[in-house]
Structures are given as C-alpha cells and as structure tokens.
Design a protein around this motif. Structure first.
Motif, short mmCIF file in Angstrom:
data_model
loop_
_atom_site.label_atom_id
_atom_site.label_comp_id
_atom_site.label_asym_id
_atom_site.label_seq_id
_atom_site.Cartn_x
_atom_site.Cartn_y
_atom_site.Cartn_z
N ARG A 158 1.03 -1.30 0.03
CA ARG A 158 0.02 -0.14 0.02
C ARG A 158 0.12 1.50 0.22
N ILE A 159 1.80 1.37 0.59
CA ILE A 159 2.96 1.95 0.75
C ILE A 159 3.60 2.42 -0.78
N LEU A 160 4.40 1.99 -1.04
CA LEU A 160 4.45 1.69 -2.79
C LEU A 160 3.73 2.08 -3.48
N ILE A 161 2.35 2.01 -3.56
CA ILE A 161 1.63 2.42 -3.95
C ILE A 161 1.21 3.39 -4.18
N ALA A 162 0.93 4.31 -3.09
CA ALA A 162 0.70 5.34 -2.68
C ALA A 162 1.99 6.04 -2.96
#
Length: 324
Positions: free
Chosen positions: A220-224
């Motif tokens: 989720r962090i990577l996508i954000a």
C-alpha cells in the motif's frame, strides 16, 4: 502433574557455540560486548523518546516498546551464555530451561508483532496522512500493544506446555546455546508429533500473520508513493520507512531460515542464524534508527547534552564540597 513425573532428567547440558576450551574466553568477551552495547543502545533510545516531546507519536511509542522488548529478549539468553562460557559444567535445570524458552518465545513474538504494528503506523501515515492522528490515536496504540502482548504470552504458554508433556531420557545434551523448542524436540524420546503439528500450524500462523501484515502495508505504501509526482516527495516518503524495513529484513530473514527448515536439518548454521535475530538485530536496532532518522538523532543528542550537563553540575558540587 509435576515436572518429575514427566521427565527422568532434572537438568540439561547446553552444548553452546563451541566445545573447545580455547574458544570460551574470546566468545565470552565478544558476547559481553554485544550484550552491553544492546543494553546501553536500547536504553538510550527509550530515554531519548520519553524525554523529547517531539518524539511523542505512535511510531516512537512502538519503537520505545521494541527497544524494551529487545533488552528483555537478549537478557533471557545472554547472561546464561556468559556464565556457561566460564563454567566447566554448562548445565541448566529443567524448570529454568522451560522458563527461558517461555520468555524467549514471549519477547520474540512481541518483537515480531511490534514490527507489524510499526508497518501499520507507517502505512497510515503515508497513505492517509490527514486521518493519521485520528486513526493512530493513543487508544488504538494501547489496544494494539495489549493484543500483541496477550497473544505472545498465550502462544508461548501453549508451546511450553506441549514441551512439558514430553519425556527426555536418551540424552540431556541440547545442541544449542539456549533452550529453544526445536533442539528440545530433537532429544525427546517420546513422540513429538503433536508439537511438530502445532509448530507448523499455529506456530507458522503466528509468524506469518505479522509478516503478511507488513507485506500488505508496504504494498500500500509503494502504491501511494508511486502516485507522488515529485522525486523529492518519493524520497522523503521512503526515507521514513527505511529503518523499519531494514529491521524487518534482518529479523524475518534469519527467523525464516531457522524455523522453516525441517526438524531433522537443525544444524550449526541454524545456531548462527539464531544469533542474528536474537542478538544482532537487538544490538543494531538503536544504530539503524538513530543513524537513519533525523528526529531520533536530535532526540539522542538532546539526551546526551542533558546527561553531560547534569554530570557537570554534579562534578562542580563535588568539587565545592571536597575542595579547600
């Protein structure tokens, strides 16, 4: 049923890292240094966080608990190791062995779940920055901490009770430097089928649950982060996670090597890998978080200056009292 009815042994012999007498003193010196660095480093982290108002947020709250757990984690193992390095009789009583195993599992699981809690914290901070204060509030952090401590105690109790029902009669030599589950299962002369099934189901689930949580949080962090238009913004977002990600790789890399191998292949390499996640990660934790975190650096510098100032005042008072 008492312990005496469950086993014909009253004590075990810990084989340790080496049986050669010439290795004992160098190993004692090495692990004494590791232990002292771990204690001092993690204690400084705790004091720095609690003395600096700017570090009063969920990430540093969990970091202070992690540092405390690391102190306890190494204290369960290292003092007995140090005694055995200087002793010819490297024994541990049956009750002491079970107690050591219990608290080792407790603090190991607390470490694992704290890393997951810290991943959730970073995920909320980066993916939902405007709701961070309301989501990661004091009540949420305390409930997370209460859950992970309760689960860790119950998980550890289950495995210790299962080991307590085994019979040890063929050998009392544990091929390890502390009482861990797998080395004890290897020397049991009764069936370890139930223990192995529980270890591969409940035990594996308890390790994989926080790891999966960490993986999902970082996805989720990577996508954000990929949605952030500027390179500087991406770098800033990733930099807040780098210390935590380093600890996750060190901890889960070595713990996977030890516990995902079959019981029959528990060798010297597994003992060396165990040193990594039981001692080296605990020792490196303060360095990783202080060297790669500007807020933590400022907090530690502030604490050190405060200690120096107080020592200076104490020295001045002492000179006045003792002076002519």
């Amino acid at each position: 049923m008492g312990i005496s009815n469950l086993t014909t042994l009253s004590e075990f012999t810990l084989l340790g890292l080496s049986s050669r007498s010439e290795d004992q003193r160098p190993l004692f010196a090495l692990f004494l240094v590791i232990y002292l660095v771990t204690l001092i480093g993690n204690l400084l982290i705790i004091l720095a966080i609690h003395s600096d108002p700017r570090l009063q947020n969920p990430m540093y709250f969990f970091l202070s608990i992690l540092s405390f757990a690391d102190i306890c984690y190494t204290t369960v193992i290292v003092p007995k190791m140090l005694v055995n390095f200087l002793s010819e009789k490297k024994t541990i009583s049956y009750a002491e062995c079970l107690a050591q195993m219990y608290f080792f599992l407790v603090f190991g699981n607390i470490d694992s779940y704290l890393l997951a809690a810290m991943a959730i914290d970073r995920c909320v901070a980066i993916c939902n920055p405007f709701h961070y204060v309301t989501v990661m509030n004091r009540r949420c952090c305390v409930l997370l901490l209460a859950f992970l401590i309760t689960f860790s105690y119950l998980h550890s109790l289950l495995h210790v009770l299962l080991v307590n029902r085994l019979t040890f009669c063929a050998s009392n030599v544990i091929h390890h430097f502390f009482c861990d589950v797998n080395p004890l299962l290897k020397i049991s002369c009764s069936s370890t089928f139930v223990n192995e099934i529980v270890a591969m189901t409940e035990g594996l689930a308890s390790v994989m649950a926080p790891f999966v949580c960490i993986i999902i949080s970082y996805l989720r962090i990577l996508i954000a982060v990929l949605k952030i238009p500027s390179a500087a913004g991406k770098h800033k977002a990733f930099s807040t996670c780098s210390s935590h990600l380093t600890m996750v790789i060190l901890f889960y890399g070595s713990i996977s090597y030890v516990y995902l191998h079959p019981l029959s292949s528990y060798t010297v390499k597994a003992r060396i890998a165990t040193i990594n996640y039981t001692m080296l990660t605990s020792m490196l934790n303060p360095f990783i978080y202080s060297l790669r975190n500007k807020d933590m650096k400022r907090g530690l510098q502030k604490l050190i200056n405060k200690i120096k100032s107080q020592m200076g005042r104490f020295s001045t008072k002492t000179n006045k009292i003792c002076g002519p």
